[in-house]
Design a protein around this motif. Structure first.
Motif, short mmCIF file in Angstrom:
data_model
loop_
_atom_site.label_atom_id
_atom_site.label_comp_id
_atom_site.label_asym_id
_atom_site.label_seq_id
_atom_site.Cartn_x
_atom_site.Cartn_y
_atom_site.Cartn_z
N LEU A 287 38.86 39.08 48.50
CA LEU A 287 38.18 40.25 47.93
C LEU A 287 38.61 40.49 46.49
N GLU A 288 39.90 40.34 46.22
CA GLU A 288 40.39 40.51 44.85
C GLU A 288 39.80 39.45 43.92
N GLN A 289 39.71 38.23 44.41
CA GLN A 289 39.12 37.14 43.62
C GLN A 289 37.66 37.43 43.29
N LEU A 290 36.90 37.84 44.31
CA LEU A 290 35.48 38.15 44.10
C LEU A 290 35.31 39.34 43.17
N SER A 291 36.11 40.38 43.35
CA SER A 291 35.99 41.57 42.52
C SER A 291 36.24 41.25 41.05
N GLY A 292 37.21 40.37 40.78
CA GLY A 292 37.47 39.96 39.41
C GLY A 292 36.30 39.20 38.81
N PHE A 293 35.71 38.31 39.61
CA PHE A 293 34.54 37.56 39.13
C PHE A 293 33.39 38.52 38.84
N MET A 294 33.13 39.46 39.73
CA MET A 294 32.02 40.39 39.54
C MET A 294 32.24 41.27 38.31
N ALA A 295 33.46 41.74 38.09
CA ALA A 295 33.73 42.59 36.93
C ALA A 295 33.47 41.86 35.62
N ALA A 296 33.76 40.54 35.62
CA ALA A 296 33.55 39.75 34.41
C ALA A 296 32.09 39.36 34.21
N THR A 297 31.38 39.07 35.29
CA THR A 297 30.04 38.48 35.20
C THR A 297 28.93 39.51 35.32
N ILE A 298 29.14 40.53 36.16
CA ILE A 298 28.17 41.61 36.33
C ILE A 298 28.96 42.91 36.16
N PRO A 299 29.24 43.31 34.92
CA PRO A 299 30.16 44.43 34.69
C PRO A 299 29.74 45.74 35.34
N GLY A 300 28.44 45.92 35.56
CA GLY A 300 27.98 47.17 36.16
C GLY A 300 27.92 47.14 37.67
N SER A 301 28.52 46.12 38.29
CA SER A 301 28.40 45.96 39.75
C SER A 301 29.03 47.11 40.52
N GLY A 302 30.04 47.74 39.95
CA GLY A 302 30.59 48.94 40.56
C GLY A 302 31.70 48.68 41.55
N GLU A 303 32.04 49.72 42.29
CA GLU A 303 33.17 49.65 43.21
C GLU A 303 32.78 48.98 44.51
N VAL A 304 33.78 48.48 45.22
CA VAL A 304 33.56 47.86 46.53
C VAL A 304 33.24 48.96 47.55
N LEU A 305 32.16 48.74 48.29
CA LEU A 305 31.78 49.70 49.34
C LEU A 305 32.23 49.22 50.71
N ARG A 306 31.93 47.95 51.06
CA ARG A 306 32.35 47.41 52.36
C ARG A 306 32.32 45.88 52.30
N THR A 307 33.08 45.27 53.21
CA THR A 307 33.11 43.82 53.33
C THR A 307 32.87 43.45 54.79
N VAL A 308 32.02 42.46 55.01
CA VAL A 308 31.60 42.02 56.34
C VAL A 308 32.00 40.56 56.52
N THR A 309 32.51 40.19 57.69
CA THR A 309 32.89 38.80 57.93
C THR A 309 31.83 38.07 58.74
N CYS A 310 31.82 36.75 58.58
CA CYS A 310 30.98 35.87 59.40
C CYS A 310 31.74 34.57 59.62
N GLN A 311 31.08 33.54 60.09
CA GLN A 311 31.78 32.31 60.46
C GLN A 311 30.97 31.10 60.00
N TYR A 312 31.65 30.13 59.41
CA TYR A 312 31.04 28.87 59.02
C TYR A 312 31.54 27.75 59.92
#
Length: 385
Positions: A287-312
Motif C-alpha cells: 500500500l505504501e509503494q502504491l500510494s507513493g506511485f499515485m502521489a507522483a503520477t496522479i497527484p490529485g488521486s487523494g487519500e486512501v479510502l479502502r483496500t480489497v484483496t484478491c488471489q492470483y
C-alpha cells in the motif's frame, strides 16, 4: 448416479461463462462451487476490470477482439450494459524492460488503431497525469471497463435460465476419469459427466495432482486500493481514461466507476501464499509503494479510502491454459493466469465449444495444455488485469 453431458467445476468468471454458454448450446450442465456464489476468496469479485485490445502479443489481441463481440452478444441477451468505453493509456518508460513497439506491433498486426503520445501530449489531454520525460504512451480508444461481480452474477442467472444446474457450497473432492467420461466425487455425492470443465484457478492442482497432471502455478494474494480524490469529477470516465504503467513494477488504474473514487493497484506483487494460508489482510508495504506511485503520477488521486484483496494463480510464462489435458481429454482446463476477466464471455464460449464440438473457431493453439511442456517461455506482456 446422476449423469450430465458436462460438469463445470468452479463458478468464478470463467466457470460461470462456461456454464452459460454450455446451457445455451442445449446440453445438460451441472456446475459446482465449493463456496457461496459471489464469494471473495478468488479473483472474480469486486467492482471492475479493464477491457482492452492493447496487448503485447497478437494472440491476446485477437482473443480480445472476440471478447468485445461476446460481451456485446451477452449484453443483448441480458438486456444490460456491461461495457463502458473510456479509452486507455499504456505508459512505458524508455529505460524499462518494455517498449511501445511491443504493443504497437501486435496492434498493427490485428488492425487495431492507436496513437503514440509524448508526455506533453498526455498532459495536454489529461492534465491529471504527471509523467517523466522518458515515458512513451500508447493510447487505444476502445479500452474500457467491465463490471466484475455484477457480470458474474448475470452469467449465473442466465445459465440457470437456460437449464444449468448450479450447486454452490458443494466441494469437488476428486475426479475419476474412465472410458465413459469422468466421475465427479463431491461433498454431497457422486455425479458422472461426459466432459468436465475445470475452472478452479488457485485450487486447480488440488484436483490435478492426484491424476499426475499438475500445472505449475504460483499462488499469491493481490490487493487493489480505492483513492478518494478531492475533485472526483476530474476523474469521471467521460474525462479520465483507464491507464496502465509498464515497467519493472506494473501498476494500473480506473476512472470513477459507480462511486467518487479511483481504483489502482500494482500487478503481480509476489505476495505468495496458498488459498489455505491467505490472510485477507492488505500488505502495508504494498500500500505504501502504491500510494507513493499515485502521489507522483496522479497527484490529485487523494487519500486512501479502502483496500480489497484478491488471489492470483500465475503460470510461469503468464499465458493462459485453455483446453483438454493430453492424458485425460475429457477434462478441459481453464486457467486465466491473473488477467482473464476481460475475456470472460469469449473464454466461456470457447470452453463450451471444446466440450460439445471438440474444437473452437478461435485460435488457442498457444494456450492448450500440451504447450505447457518444456521450459517456460518469457512472458510477451507484463500486465494482467
Amino acid at each position: 448416479m446422476e449423469t450430465f453431458d458436462v460438469a463445470v467445476i468452479g463458478m468464478g468468471a470463467l466457470g460461470s461463462a462456461a456454464a452459460y454458454h454450455l446451457a445455451r448450446k442445449g446440453v445438460s450442465v451441472v456446475a459446482f462451487e465449493q463456496f457461496e456464489l459471489g464469494h471473495v476468496r478468488g479473483a472474480s469479485h469486486d467492482t471492475s476490470r479493464i477491457l482492452r485490445t492493447s496487448y503485447g502479443a497478437p494472440q491476446y489481441v485477437r482473443l480480445a477482439q472476440s471478447a468485445y463481440k461476446d460481451w456485446a452478444d451477452f449484453e443483448e441477451v441480458a438486456g444490460e450494459t456491461f461495457v463502458t468505453v473510456t479509452g486507455g493509456l499504456i505508459f512505458i518508460p524508455t529505460d524499462g524492460p518494455y517498449a511501445s513497439s511491443d504493443f504497437t506491433t501486435s496492434l498493427d498486426a490485428e488492425g487495431v488503431p492507436y496513437e503514440l503520445l509524448s508526455p506533453a501530449d498526455v498532459h495536454a489531454r489529461w492534465p491529471q497525469f504527471t509523467l517523466p520525460e522518458n515515458v512513451e504512451t500508447v493510447y487505444t480508444a476502445d479500452t474500457g471497463i467491465v463490471p466484475a461481480s455484477r457480470s458474474v452474477a448475470a452469467l449465473q442467472l442466465h445459465a440457470r435460465f437456460n437449464g444449468a444446474v448450479i450447486r454452490d457450497r458443494t466441494a469437488v473432492e476428486r475426479l475419476t476419469p474412465d472410458d465413459a467420461g469422468v466421475v465427479i466425487h463431491t461433498s454431497t455425492g457422486d455425479v458422472r459427466a461426459g466432459k468436465v470443465v475445470l475452472a478452479t484457478d488457485a485450487w486447480t492442482n488440488t484436483l490435478l495432482e492426484p491424476l499426475g497432471a499438475a500445472i505449475p502455478l504460483e499462488i499469491m494474494q493481490e490487493q487493489v486500493t480505492y483513492f478518494k480524490p478531492a475533485a472526483p469529477d476530474d476523474y469521471a470516465r467521460e474525462v479520465f481514461p483507464v491507464w496502465i504503467w509498464e515497467d519493472e513494477f506494473c501498476y494500473y488504474g480506473f476512472p470513477t466507476y459507480g462511486e467518487p473514487t479511483i481504483k489502482a493497484a500494482r500487478d503481480k506483487s509476489d505476495n505468495l501464499m496458498s488459498p489455505a494460508d491467505r490472510t485477507y489482510v492488505p500488505s502495508p508495504e504494498l500500500l505504501e509503494q502504491l500510494s507513493g506511485f499515485m502521489a507522483a503520477t496522479i497527484p490529485g488521486s487523494g487519500e486512501v479510502l479502502r483496500t480489497v484483496t484478491c488471489q492470483y494463480a500465475i503460470t510461469p510464462d503468464r499465458n493462459f491454459v485453455l483446453g483438454p489435458l493430453d492424458e485425460y481429454p475429457d477434462i478441459i482446463v481453464a486457467l486465466g493466469a491473473g488477467h482473464a476477466f476481460k475475456f470472460t464471455p469469449a473464454i466461456g464460449r470457447i470452453l463450451a465449444e471444446l466440450a460439445v464440438d471438440g474444437d473452437t473457431s478461435d485460435d488457442i493453439s498457444t494456450f492448450r495444455p500440451p504447450s505447457r511442456t518444456g521450459a517456460p517461455a518469457a512472458s510477451p506482456f507484463p500486465a494482467s488485469f
